[in-house]
Design a protein around this motif. Structure first.
Motif, PDB file in Angstrom:
ATOM      1  N   GLY A 143       0.802  -1.223   0.000  1.00  0.00           N
ATOM      2  CA  GLY A 143       0.000   0.000   0.000  1.00  0.00           C
ATOM      3  C   GLY A 143       0.828   1.264   0.000  1.00  0.00           C
ATOM      4  N   PRO A 144       1.805   1.410   0.932  1.00  0.00           N
ATOM      5  CA  PRO A 144       2.653   2.609   0.917  1.00  0.00           C
ATOM      6  C   PRO A 144       3.443   2.791  -0.376  1.00  0.00           C
ATOM      7  CG  PRO A 144       2.823   1.489   3.029  1.00  0.00           C
ATOM      8  CD  PRO A 144       2.019   0.599   2.132  1.00  0.00           C
ATOM      9  N   LEU A 145       3.928   1.698  -0.962  1.00  0.00           N
ATOM     10  CA  LEU A 145       4.666   1.813  -2.222  1.00  0.00           C
ATOM     11  C   LEU A 145       3.780   2.380  -3.325  1.00  0.00           C
ATOM     12  CD1 LEU A 145       6.734  -1.516  -2.317  1.00  0.00           C
ATOM     13  CD2 LEU A 145       7.633   0.810  -2.087  1.00  0.00           C
ATOM     14  N   ILE A 146       2.552   1.878  -3.419  1.00  0.00           N
ATOM     15  CA  ILE A 146       1.629   2.374  -4.440  1.00  0.00           C
ATOM     16  C   ILE A 146       1.276   3.831  -4.169  1.00  0.00           C
ATOM     17  CG2 ILE A 146      -0.697   2.123  -5.375  1.00  0.00           C
ATOM     18  CD1 ILE A 146      -0.444  -0.874  -4.967  1.00  0.00           C
ATOM     19  N   SER A 147       1.065   4.186  -2.901  1.00  0.00           N
ATOM     20  CA  SER A 147       0.710   5.567  -2.553  1.00  0.00           C
ATOM     21  C   SER A 147       1.832   6.533  -2.923  1.00  0.00           C
ATOM     22  CB  SER A 147       0.404   5.669  -1.057  1.00  0.00           C
ATOM     23  OG  SER A 147      -0.722   4.894  -0.720  1.00  0.00           O
ATOM     24  N   LEU A 148       3.070   6.172  -2.627  1.00  0.00           N
ATOM     25  CA  LEU A 148       4.200   7.043  -2.966  1.00  0.00           C
ATOM     26  C   LEU A 148       4.366   7.164  -4.478  1.00  0.00           C
ATOM     27  CD1 LEU A 148       6.841   5.908  -0.305  1.00  0.00           C
ATOM     28  CD2 LEU A 148       5.566   8.053  -0.354  1.00  0.00           C
ATOM     29  N   ALA A 149       4.158   6.060  -5.191  1.00  0.00           N
ATOM     30  CA  ALA A 149       4.265   6.111  -6.648  1.00  0.00           C
ATOM     31  C   ALA A 149       3.195   7.025  -7.240  1.00  0.00           C
ATOM     32  CB  ALA A 149       4.142   4.706  -7.236  1.00  0.00           C
ATOM     33  N   VAL A 150       1.964   6.932  -6.743  1.00  0.00           N
ATOM     34  CA  VAL A 150       0.895   7.808  -7.218  1.00  0.00           C
ATOM     35  C   VAL A 150       1.217   9.266  -6.905  1.00  0.00           C
ATOM     36  CG1 VAL A 150      -1.532   8.411  -6.907  1.00  0.00           C
ATOM     37  CG2 VAL A 150      -0.863   6.021  -7.076  1.00  0.00           C
ATOM     38  N   ALA A 151       1.838   9.517  -5.758  1.00  0.00           N
ATOM     39  CA  ALA A 151       2.221  10.885  -5.405  1.00  0.00           C
ATOM     40  C   ALA A 151       3.220  11.458  -6.412  1.00  0.00           C
ATOM     41  CB  ALA A 151       2.832  10.914  -4.001  1.00  0.00           C
ATOM     42  N   VAL A 152       4.210  10.667  -6.800  1.00  0.00           N
ATOM     43  CA  VAL A 152       5.194  11.133  -7.788  1.00  0.00           C
ATOM     44  C   VAL A 152       4.520  11.373  -9.137  1.00  0.00           C
ATOM     45  CG1 VAL A 152       7.317  10.554  -9.012  1.00  0.00           C
ATOM     46  CG2 VAL A 152       7.076   9.960  -6.598  1.00  0.00           C
ATOM     47  N   ILE A 153       3.591  10.505  -9.507  1.00  0.00           N
ATOM     48  CA  ILE A 153       2.883  10.660 -10.777  1.00  0.00           C
ATOM     49  C   ILE A 153       2.081  11.959 -10.795  1.00  0.00           C
ATOM     50  CG2 ILE A 153       1.047   9.681 -12.216  1.00  0.00           C
ATOM     51  CD1 ILE A 153       2.022   6.898 -11.223  1.00  0.00           C
ATOM     52  N   LEU A 154       1.386  12.259  -9.698  1.00  0.00           N
ATOM     53  CA  LEU A 154       0.605  13.496  -9.640  1.00  0.00           C
ATOM     54  C   LEU A 154       1.505  14.725  -9.568  1.00  0.00           C
ATOM     55  CD1 LEU A 154      -2.438  12.686  -7.346  1.00  0.00           C
ATOM     56  CD2 LEU A 154      -2.322  12.819  -9.820  1.00  0.00           C
ATOM     57  N   PHE A 155       2.642  14.602  -8.916  1.00  0.00           N
ATOM     58  CA  PHE A 155       3.601  15.715  -8.906  1.00  0.00           C
ATOM     59  C   PHE A 155       4.074  16.012 -10.324  1.00  0.00           C
ATOM     60  CE2 PHE A 155       8.099  16.992  -8.874  1.00  0.00           C
ATOM     61  CZ  PHE A 155       8.000  18.201  -8.204  1.00  0.00           C
ATOM     62  N   PHE A 157      13.319  15.197  -5.025  1.00  0.00           N
ATOM     63  CA  PHE A 157      12.643  13.930  -4.786  1.00  0.00           C
ATOM     64  C   PHE A 157      12.353  13.725  -3.295  1.00  0.00           C
ATOM     65  CE2 PHE A 157      12.495   9.207  -4.582  1.00  0.00           C
ATOM     66  CZ  PHE A 157      11.458   9.017  -5.474  1.00  0.00           C
ATOM     67  N   VAL A 158      13.325  14.049  -2.461  1.00  0.00           N
ATOM     68  CA  VAL A 158      13.135  13.905  -1.019  1.00  0.00           C
ATOM     69  C   VAL A 158      12.075  14.880  -0.519  1.00  0.00           C
ATOM     70  CG1 VAL A 158      14.250  14.211   1.224  1.00  0.00           C
ATOM     71  CG2 VAL A 158      15.446  12.997  -0.597  1.00  0.00           C
ATOM     72  N   ALA A 159      12.111  16.132  -1.013  1.00  0.00           N
ATOM     73  CA  ALA A 159      11.115  17.124  -0.612  1.00  0.00           C
ATOM     74  C   ALA A 159       9.713  16.688  -1.033  1.00  0.00           C
ATOM     75  CB  ALA A 159      11.452  18.481  -1.218  1.00  0.00           C
ATOM     76  N   LEU A 160       9.611  16.083  -2.212  1.00  0.00           N
ATOM     77  CA  LEU A 160       8.322  15.582  -2.690  1.00  0.00           C
ATOM     78  C   LEU A 160       7.778  14.512  -1.755  1.00  0.00           C
ATOM     79  CD1 LEU A 160       6.110  14.676  -4.773  1.00  0.00           C
ATOM     80  CD2 LEU A 160       7.933  13.412  -5.938  1.00  0.00           C
ATOM     81  N   LEU A 161       8.605  13.540  -1.406  1.00  0.00           N
ATOM     82  CA  LEU A 161       8.153  12.464  -0.522  1.00  0.00           C
ATOM     83  C   LEU A 161       7.781  12.996   0.855  1.00  0.00           C
ATOM     84  CD1 LEU A 161      10.702   9.618  -1.406  1.00  0.00           C
ATOM     85  CD2 LEU A 161       8.424  10.019  -2.334  1.00  0.00           C
ATOM     86  N   ALA A 191      -6.109   2.651  -7.238  1.00  0.00           N
ATOM     87  CA  ALA A 191      -5.397   2.680  -5.964  1.00  0.00           C
ATOM     88  C   ALA A 191      -6.265   3.234  -4.847  1.00  0.00           C
ATOM     89  CB  ALA A 191      -4.115   3.500  -6.112  1.00  0.00           C
ATOM     90  N   VAL A 192      -6.897   4.387  -5.089  1.00  0.00           N
ATOM     91  CA  VAL A 192      -7.708   5.030  -4.055  1.00  0.00           C
ATOM     92  C   VAL A 192      -8.982   4.233  -3.793  1.00  0.00           C
ATOM     93  CG1 VAL A 192      -8.921   7.150  -3.405  1.00  0.00           C
ATOM     94  CG2 VAL A 192      -6.752   7.282  -4.637  1.00  0.00           C
ATOM     95  N   ALA A 193      -9.585   3.674  -4.845  1.00  0.00           N
ATOM     96  CA  ALA A 193     -10.812   2.893  -4.665  1.00  0.00           C
ATOM     97  C   ALA A 193     -10.547   1.650  -3.816  1.00  0.00           C
ATOM     98  CB  ALA A 193     -11.380   2.491  -6.021  1.00  0.00           C
ATOM     99  N   GLY A 194      -9.430   0.978  -4.057  1.00  0.00           N
ATOM    100  CA  GLY A 194      -9.110  -0.191  -3.243  1.00  0.00           C
ATOM    101  C   GLY A 194      -8.934   0.159  -1.780  1.00  0.00           C
TER     102      GLY A 194
END
Length: 631
Positions: A68-80, A235-239, A355-358
């Motif tokens: 779950g956290p891996l998918i959430s962080l990946a989605v965050a980078v995609i939206l950034f 990248f670190v600031a984004l996370l 991701a969010v629906a799950g």
């Protein structure tokens, strides 16, 4: 304990599973590129095969609670990355439509999707409201590759892309709001307390995202971060921005990173090109990985919960909710009806929705909402159907409505000169679209007089990006009298069009060691070592362009024997694909291929009756005239 060891041994293990996810995801994207089909379709199929079908990858088994956290962080980078792509200065005449689709379309889409879920899928009002909010999103990771393959006109492409990027975090926040209301009814929380908590979380995400973006701009513009550390610091600031905002309010981190990207993308940073390329490369990897993980996480038993009502839900969303939302949102605007109809019929969903629906489906089930478990399979079904549907119908629909470039990909020639004009005329007579660009107005007099399309300005400037449909030109030839500028053009455009599709004439003294450039700079060599001055002198001396079609009776060997002094410049395949030639001795061509070459003044006419020749009727210039250098 023994069963846990056996279960782990049966899997690939975290390291091998991680490598397998990357290999399968990137491999699916490469296969889609080779077959010229939507990449997401291949990624979904590949994820299902390596996941529930074969059991090769099981995210919960191989990664455990980190999935779950891996998918959430990946989605965050995609939206950034999406936020960085939102350049407010280039929105142009699509601004009003984007505002309507966001301010009116988002809440209206929430309402329409909720009604479709309640009436067609027969979900409870709680699940319908939460999932309906998530369904606002239209998938920027899906829209972008579809738009590239469809070669869509600028305004509808901007409307679809901006709607997808801006509405992604809005959809997640809508789900947060609906989920908060559900908790009020299923727990002891007060309505005022829940509203205050949600409102403060959203406000914090907006402010913190804005502050993080401004901090990065301040650090990068003032030279407070060295060049080699800018990407790691970003990248670190984004996370950190995502994690802190998400800790205050679940899913608000998506809004924070989108705001952060929007600020950085509109700050005109000198290092923006390097940052953009990094985020684009990271996004390709992350999108591949996320889709494989989500598809591999699919529980086949959940799909068995779906029935005929799921089909009614799909029809209601695709044929009613989406068109009604778009048409009502754009009512009264100056956008042509064809563009409105196209946008109304285009609504693919992507990785953020799944991701969010799950996540929220599981939370609703834990909160006591019985049909919360239906959200995940419905989301996967919606993404799969819309991706496949729009992946194969978007381009034909755009062409049918006259919103796509129907011409074959052509050649963008950078530099106006006698040689460029003659070459452009020959290509145009061979039915290859041509555009000649130059920042010197005088250099464009000849191409304009010859009836060629021209662009006055720097091809690397913002005006060129806003004016030129670069997708209409698959190849770039840099042939100015400035070797350094030719190299700069090919280096910059090569990252966008592919290094194999950018070409430049030979540089002066490039064969000398002290003048040699690294392989990563410049484009492909063109013209068998001839420089701009050599080509210009050849045209002045009376060399002419000739396009010759090879046949079964007239082969390449016969053409070489007939024209021993000819200088082949490029080949045109029967499908219209262009290939420039640098080493004539390595040229290979079968029947149906056309060869564009330069012939000396005393070449005469073709004697072979079986040769189909298109000859550019030109007269050599007797007065060379001045050629002004580029500024």
């Amino acid at each position: 304990m023994t069963s846990e060891i056996v279960t782990h041994a049966a899997g690939l293990g975290p390291v091998m599973a991680f490598a397998t996810v990357g290999a399968v995801g990137v491999g699916a994207q490469w296969l889609a590129w080779r077959l010229r089909l939507p990449a997401i379709v291949f990624m979904l199929i590949a994820g299902v095969i390596v996941g529930p079908v074969t059991g090769l990858i099981d995210p919960m088994r191989d990664f455990g609670d980190l999935t779950g956290p891996l998918i959430s962080l990946a989605v965050a980078v995609i939206l950034f990355e999406g936020g960085m792509s939102l350049d407010l200065h280039r929105l142009g005449d699509a601004r009003a439509g984007v505002m309507r689709l966001v301010l009116i379309g988002a809440p209206l889409g929430w309402l329409m999707s909720t009604l479709a879920l309640r009436l067609a899928a027969n979900l409870s009002w709680e699940s319908s409201a939460v999932f309906g909010g998530i369904m606002i999103v239209t998938g920027p990771t899906v829209i972008a590759p579809l738009l590239r393959s469809a070669r869509l006109a600028r305004r509808p492409a901007q409307l679809l892309q901006w709607e997808a990027i801006v509405n992604d975090p809005i959809g997640a926040l809508a789900a947060v709001l609906a989920y908060g209301v559900v908790l009020v009814f299923h727990a002891d929380l007060g309505l005022g307390e829940a509203a205050l908590e949600t409102g403060l979380g959203i406000l914090f995400a907006l402010v913190f995202g804005l502050a993080s973006g401004r901090a990065m701009v301040w650090a990068f513009q003032g030279g407070r971060v060295p060049e080699f550390m800018k990407v790691p610091v970003l990248f670190v600031a984004l996370l950190f921005t995502f994690a802190l905002s998400d800790a205050v309010l679940h899913e608000s981190g998506l809004l924070a990173v989108t705001m952060m990207g929007l600020v950085i993308g509109n700050a005109d940073l000198p290092s923006y090109t390097e940052l953009r390329r990094f985020k684009e490369h990271a996004t390709v990897l992350l999108v591949s990985g996320v889709f494989i993980l989500l598809a591999a996480s699919l529980d086949i038993s959940q799909l068995r919960l779906l029935n005929w009502k799921a089909l009614g839900f799909l029809v209601a969303v695709i044929a009613i909710a989406r068109p009604a939302t778009v048409l009502l949102s754009l009512l009264g605007t100056k956008i042509p009806w064809k563009e409105r109809a196209f946008i109304a019929m285009t609504g693919p969903r992507g990785v953020v929705l799944v991701a969010v629906a799950g996540l929220f489906g599981q939370r609703l089930a834990d909160a006591g909402v019985a049909d919360g478990a239906m959200i995940a399979p419905l989301a996967f079904l919606l993404v799969t159907v819309t991706v496949v549907l729009h992946g194969f119908t978007l381009a034909p629909l755009a062409r049918a409505l006259g919103l796509a470039d129907t011409e074959k990909p052509g050649v963008l020639i950078v530099g106006g000169s006698r040689f460029s004009t003659r070459l452009g005329e020959a290509l145009q007579k061979a039915d290859v679209p041509v555009l000649i660009a130059d920042s010197n107005h005088q250099h464009l007099i000849r191409p304009r007089a010859a009836g060629l399309k021209t662009f006055y300005g720097d091809i690397l400037g913002e005006a060129a990006e806003d004016t030129i449909e670069r997708l209409s030109y698959s190849n770039v030839l840099a042939v100015t009298d400035n070797d350094a500028y030719n190299t700069l053009v090919c280096t910059d455009l090569g990252a966008e069009l592919g290094r194999a599709n950018v070409w430049q004439v030979a540089r002066q003294r490039e064969d000398q060691r002290r003048h040699a450039l690294p392989a990563q700079l410049g484009g492909q060599p063109f013209g068998a070592g001839r420089t701009f001055d050599m080509f210009r002198d050849m045209v002045r001396e009376g060399w002419s362009f000739r396009v010759t079609r090879l046949t079964e009776e007239f082969t390449l060997a016969q053409w070489r024997a007939l024209r021993p002094m000819a200088v082949p410049l490029l080949r045109i395949s029967p499908k219209g694909e262009i290939g420039f030639i640098d080493k004539p001795e390595e040229l290979k061509a079968d029947a149906g291929v056309r060869i564009l070459s330069l012939l000396p003044p005393d070449a005469g006419s073709d004697e072979a009756a079986s040769v189909a020749v298109t000859e550019v009727d030109e007269k050599p210039d007797t007065a060379p005239g001045p050629v002004a250098p580029l500024p």
